[in-house]
Design a protein around this motif. Structure first.
Motif, PDB file in Angstrom:
ATOM      1  N   ARG A 212      -5.886   3.015  31.676  1.00  0.00           N
ATOM      2  CA  ARG A 212      -4.883   2.436  32.583  1.00  0.00           C
ATOM      3  C   ARG A 212      -5.374   2.474  34.017  1.00  0.00           C
ATOM      4  O   ARG A 212      -5.294   1.477  34.750  1.00  0.00           O
ATOM      5  CB  ARG A 212      -3.552   3.190  32.459  1.00  0.00           C
ATOM      6  CG  ARG A 212      -2.737   2.803  31.236  1.00  0.00           C
ATOM      7  CD  ARG A 212      -1.317   3.363  31.315  1.00  0.00           C
ATOM      8  NE  ARG A 212      -1.276   4.812  31.197  1.00  0.00           N
ATOM      9  CZ  ARG A 212      -1.194   5.480  30.048  1.00  0.00           C
ATOM     10  NH1 ARG A 212      -1.122   4.823  28.912  1.00  0.00           N
ATOM     11  NH2 ARG A 212      -1.150   6.797  30.032  1.00  0.00           N
TER      12      ARG A 212
ATOM     13  N   ARG B 247       0.628  -1.696  23.430  1.00  0.00           N
ATOM     14  CA  ARG B 247      -0.566  -1.188  22.760  1.00  0.00           C
ATOM     15  C   ARG B 247      -1.623  -2.275  22.761  1.00  0.00           C
ATOM     16  O   ARG B 247      -1.335  -3.438  22.548  1.00  0.00           O
ATOM     17  CB  ARG B 247      -0.250  -0.795  21.328  1.00  0.00           C
ATOM     18  CG  ARG B 247       0.617   0.454  21.233  1.00  0.00           C
ATOM     19  CD  ARG B 247       0.512   0.989  19.823  1.00  0.00           C
ATOM     20  NE  ARG B 247       0.620   2.376  19.575  1.00  0.00           N
ATOM     21  CZ  ARG B 247       0.070   3.409  20.189  1.00  0.00           C
ATOM     22  NH1 ARG B 247      -0.666   3.218  21.214  1.00  0.00           N
ATOM     23  NH2 ARG B 247       0.242   4.634  19.794  1.00  0.00           N
TER      24      ARG B 247
ATOM     25  N   THR C 155       5.695   0.216  27.383  1.00  0.00           N
ATOM     26  CA  THR C 155       4.253   0.291  27.180  1.00  0.00           C
ATOM     27  C   THR C 155       3.842  -0.718  26.124  1.00  0.00           C
ATOM     28  O   THR C 155       4.624  -1.060  25.230  1.00  0.00           O
ATOM     29  CB  THR C 155       3.815   1.697  26.736  1.00  0.00           C
ATOM     30  OG1 THR C 155       4.512   2.030  25.537  1.00  0.00           O
ATOM     31  CG2 THR C 155       4.105   2.723  27.805  1.00  0.00           C
TER      32      THR C 155
ATOM     33  N   GLN D  84      -7.525   9.375  27.035  1.00  0.00           N
ATOM     34  CA  GLN D  84      -8.166   8.066  27.037  1.00  0.00           C
ATOM     35  C   GLN D  84      -7.240   6.970  27.571  1.00  0.00           C
ATOM     36  O   GLN D  84      -7.666   6.129  28.361  1.00  0.00           O
ATOM     37  CB  GLN D  84      -8.634   7.698  25.627  1.00  0.00           C
ATOM     38  CG  GLN D  84      -9.801   8.502  25.139  1.00  0.00           C
ATOM     39  CD  GLN D  84     -10.244   8.077  23.735  1.00  0.00           C
ATOM     40  OE1 GLN D  84      -9.527   7.371  23.024  1.00  0.00           O
ATOM     41  NE2 GLN D  84     -11.432   8.523  23.349  1.00  0.00           N
ATOM     42  N   SER D  85      -5.997   6.989  27.165  1.00  0.00           N
ATOM     43  CA  SER D  85      -5.061   5.948  27.599  1.00  0.00           C
ATOM     44  C   SER D  85      -4.888   5.965  29.116  1.00  0.00           C
ATOM     45  O   SER D  85      -4.888   4.916  29.762  1.00  0.00           O
ATOM     46  CB  SER D  85      -3.700   6.127  26.919  1.00  0.00           C
ATOM     47  OG  SER D  85      -3.819   5.881  25.534  1.00  0.00           O
ATOM     48  N   GLU D  86      -4.735   7.164  29.688  1.00  0.00           N
ATOM     49  CA  GLU D  86      -4.571   7.268  31.140  1.00  0.00           C
ATOM     50  C   GLU D  86      -5.820   6.793  31.862  1.00  0.00           C
ATOM     51  O   GLU D  86      -5.740   6.088  32.879  1.00  0.00           O
ATOM     52  CB  GLU D  86      -4.231   8.702  31.548  1.00  0.00           C
ATOM     53  CG  GLU D  86      -4.034   8.890  33.048  1.00  0.00           C
ATOM     54  CD  GLU D  86      -2.869   8.080  33.627  1.00  0.00           C
ATOM     55  OE1 GLU D  86      -2.870   7.874  34.855  1.00  0.00           O
ATOM     56  OE2 GLU D  86      -1.970   7.652  32.877  1.00  0.00           O
TER      57      GLU D  86
END
Length: 183
Positions: free
Chosen positions: A33, A4, A2, A28-30
């Protein structure tokens, strides 16, 4: 692995992110993505450069000759035409007239059956897999659609510069293209 990334969001994009996080239940990250993956897959449409498929849909719809039709409506129409067993003879006659008309159109539009099958796949009637050497496997969403489209393919390809043979299953058909195939 991953990576950042730090991103500055304006008010609209921050609101969009908050909304998507709440609606999807993902972090939020998902969400970011998935949004990036979706954007990459649809970049041409999102950037104002329509894909070939989008352009073809536009041409079909703007001519007034085609309409978008929910697949459930197609199944309902065909099921109704099958009511009582065999297809309604008036429906078959009308469908054959449409097929015969398309035979004239396709004679100058397509040189190979494979091109026609790809077009029908694009229109959503079937899935096509080319096996090579003029052999295609067609998969239909139902037996009624298989009957309808197989009849259409048989009738609409008679003026193409090649001949075909169809081997029918329940929801699949094998199409073999070549001059030696017609009985």
């Amino acid at each position: 692995m991953t990576q950042r990334v730090t991103v500055s969001l304006d008010d609209d994009s921050a609101t969009a992110l908050e909304t998507l996080v709440a609606e999807t239940g993902n972090g939020q990250s998902e969400v970011v993505r998935r949004a990036l993956t979706f954007y990459a897959a649809n970049f041409e449409a999102a950037s104002g450069k329509p894909s070939d498929n989008l352009e073809q849909y536009y041409q079909m719809l703007s001519s007034g000759e085609h309409v978008l039709l929910d697949i459930d409506f197609l199944h309902a129409f065909l099921t109704y035409c099958y009511d009582g067993g065999d297809p309604d003879p008036a429906f078959v006659e009308a469908a054959d007239r449409v097929s015969d008309y398309h035979a004239h159109e396709y004679a100058t539009r397509f040189d190979e059956v494979g091109d026609l099958l790809e077009w029908l796949s694009f229109c959503g009637f079937l899935d096509v897999r080319q096996e090579g050497d003029g052999v295609y496997h067609l998969v239909f969403p139902s037996e009624a659609v298989r009957w309808f489209m197989t009849r259409f393919i048989e009738r609409s390809t008679v003026e193409l510069p090649t001949e075909i043979r169809l081997e029918q299953g329940v929801s699949k058909v094998i199409v073999t293209e070549g001059d030696e195939n017609r009985d």
